[in-house]
Design an enzyme around this catalytic site. Structure first.
Site, PDB file in Angstrom:
ATOM      1  N   HIS A 133       0.722  -1.192   0.076  1.00  0.00           N
ATOM      2  CA  HIS A 133      -0.078  -0.026   0.073  1.00  0.00           C
ATOM      3  C   HIS A 133       0.788   1.280   0.047  1.00  0.00           C
ATOM      4  CE1 HIS A 133      -3.691  -2.163   0.306  1.00  0.00           C
ATOM      5  NE2 HIS A 133      -3.471  -2.480   1.598  1.00  0.00           N
ATOM      6  N   ASP A 186      -3.037 -10.480  -2.365  1.00  0.00           N
ATOM      7  CA  ASP A 186      -3.466  -9.908  -1.048  1.00  0.00           C
ATOM      8  C   ASP A 186      -5.268  -9.424  -1.369  1.00  0.00           C
ATOM      9  OD1 ASP A 186      -2.243  -8.637   1.726  1.00  0.00           O
ATOM     10  OD2 ASP A 186      -4.193  -7.770   0.836  1.00  0.00           O
ATOM     11  N   HIS A 219      -6.777  -6.822  -0.498  1.00  0.00           N
ATOM     12  CA  HIS A 219      -6.834  -5.544  -0.522  1.00  0.00           C
ATOM     13  C   HIS A 219      -5.752  -5.241  -1.737  1.00  0.00           C
ATOM     14  CE1 HIS A 219      -7.508  -5.932   3.759  1.00  0.00           C
ATOM     15  NE2 HIS A 219      -8.286  -5.168   3.545  1.00  0.00           N
ATOM     16  N   ASP A 225      -5.113 -12.648   3.610  1.00  0.00           N
ATOM     17  CA  ASP A 225      -6.227 -12.129   4.152  1.00  0.00           C
ATOM     18  C   ASP A 225      -7.504 -12.183   3.208  1.00  0.00           C
ATOM     19  OD1 ASP A 225      -4.968 -10.188   2.309  1.00  0.00           O
ATOM     20  OD2 ASP A 225      -4.867  -8.465   3.802  1.00  0.00           O
TER      21      ASP A 225
END
Length: 308
Positions: free
Chosen positions: A122, A159, A161, A243
């Site tokens: 991120h 991931d 996200h 996740d």
């Protein structure tokens, strides 16, 4: 040769506030679970400033150093905190990514996994966010391209996200193909299919909340794997977030541990076909301790199988 696993105790000195999902226990549980594995354990070096400056400007590094507290924790934004040990941890994570590339491209290891924290995908060019300080996967790609002289590198991010930071850092890099699947809608709000980069080298695969590993497998078979074959990378880098697991508290996908084993195995098969099996993986998210540890174990076991 054995799969290399790179880590460092400094990655446990990045301390977040009580109740924060990106906590020291994540890596502690992962390392405990991986203890029995017969891998080549490598001490992650500290990245040099010049490594970080491949992807982040000097002003960003200076701002992070100024923000580092002498004690306690300081918030950089609503999600991203730093403690006295955070920058050392981040430099070890970046150093692990760089050293992993060096080992795999230098013939010291067939593939490698960086068991590090904080995660990285991120972190944008000049903005820390989403628990992340340095863009480790993007750094690994740029190091392979600029230092080792590769012509084409692929980054695959599964991931849950969206890896907005990796996308930002590689947006203008025509030598890098970025393939990223993510739950949409979800933090950070990016990752639509029409975000394709300056040179059409970004493939975003949005996945709806509640979808399971069967849909993921179909999407990768239909979209991701053909793009990888067409691009013909000389190295595959994995942003390995776990996740998307059904038990993870921060998202709503329904993957199971065997789905992470499947995608890892498939990427290793493609790596054998396209780039002499050369794979570098770096840990991203995963916030249920049991699901994270089990999924990382499955991931590393598939890397080990591919190394034989």
């Amino acid at each position: 040769m054995k799969t290399a696993m790179l880590t460092h105790a400094d990655c446990l000195t990045h301390v977040t506030p009580e109740g924060h999902p990106e906590r020291v226990a994540r890596l502690e549980h992962v390392l405990h679970t991986l203890e029995p594995l017969d891998v080549n354990r490598v001490t992650a070096p500290m990245a040099a400033d010049d490594d970080i400056l491949r992807i982040h400007p000097p002003s960003y590094l200076e701002e992070l150093r100024r923000a580092l507290p002498a004690e306690g924790q300081v918030a950089l934004d609503g999600d991203t905190w730093v403690s006295p040990g955070s920058l050392n941890a981040a430099f070890r994570g970046a150093g692990a990514a760089v050293r992993a590339v060096d080992m795999v491209l230098g013939g010291e290891a067939p593939n490698a996994f960086a068991a590090v924290r904080p995660p990285g995908h991120h972190a944008e060019t000049d903005t820390p966010m989403g628990f992340c300080l340095f863009g480790n996967a993007a750094l690994a790609a740029k190091h392979a391209l600029d230092h080792h002289g590769l012509s084409r590198v692929a980054v695959v991010d599964f991931d849950v996200h969206h890896g907005n930071g990796t996308q930002d850092l590689l947006w203008d890099e025509k030598r890098a193909l970025l393939i990223t699947s993510q739950q949409i809608p979800l933090f950070p709000g990016t990752g639509r299919a029409d975000e394709t980069g300056a040179y059409d080298t970004i493939l975003n695969i949005p996945l709806p909340p509640g979808s399971d590993g069967a849909l993921m497998r179909q999407e990768y078979q239909d979209k991701a794997f053909p793009r990888l074959r067409a691009f013909k990378p000389e190295l595959i880098i994995i942003s390995a977030g776990f996740d998307a697991h059904a038990d993870d508290p921060l998202a709503n996908l329904e993957w199971q541990t065997e789905d992470f084993a499947w995608i890892t195995a498939e990427l290793c098969v493609l790596a054998d076909e396209l780039c002499d099996g050369r794979v570098v993986s770096t840990l991203e998210g995963g916030y249920d301790l049991h699901a994270l540890s089990a999924s990382v174990l499955a991931h590393l076991q598939e890397l080990m199988k591919a190394a034989k």
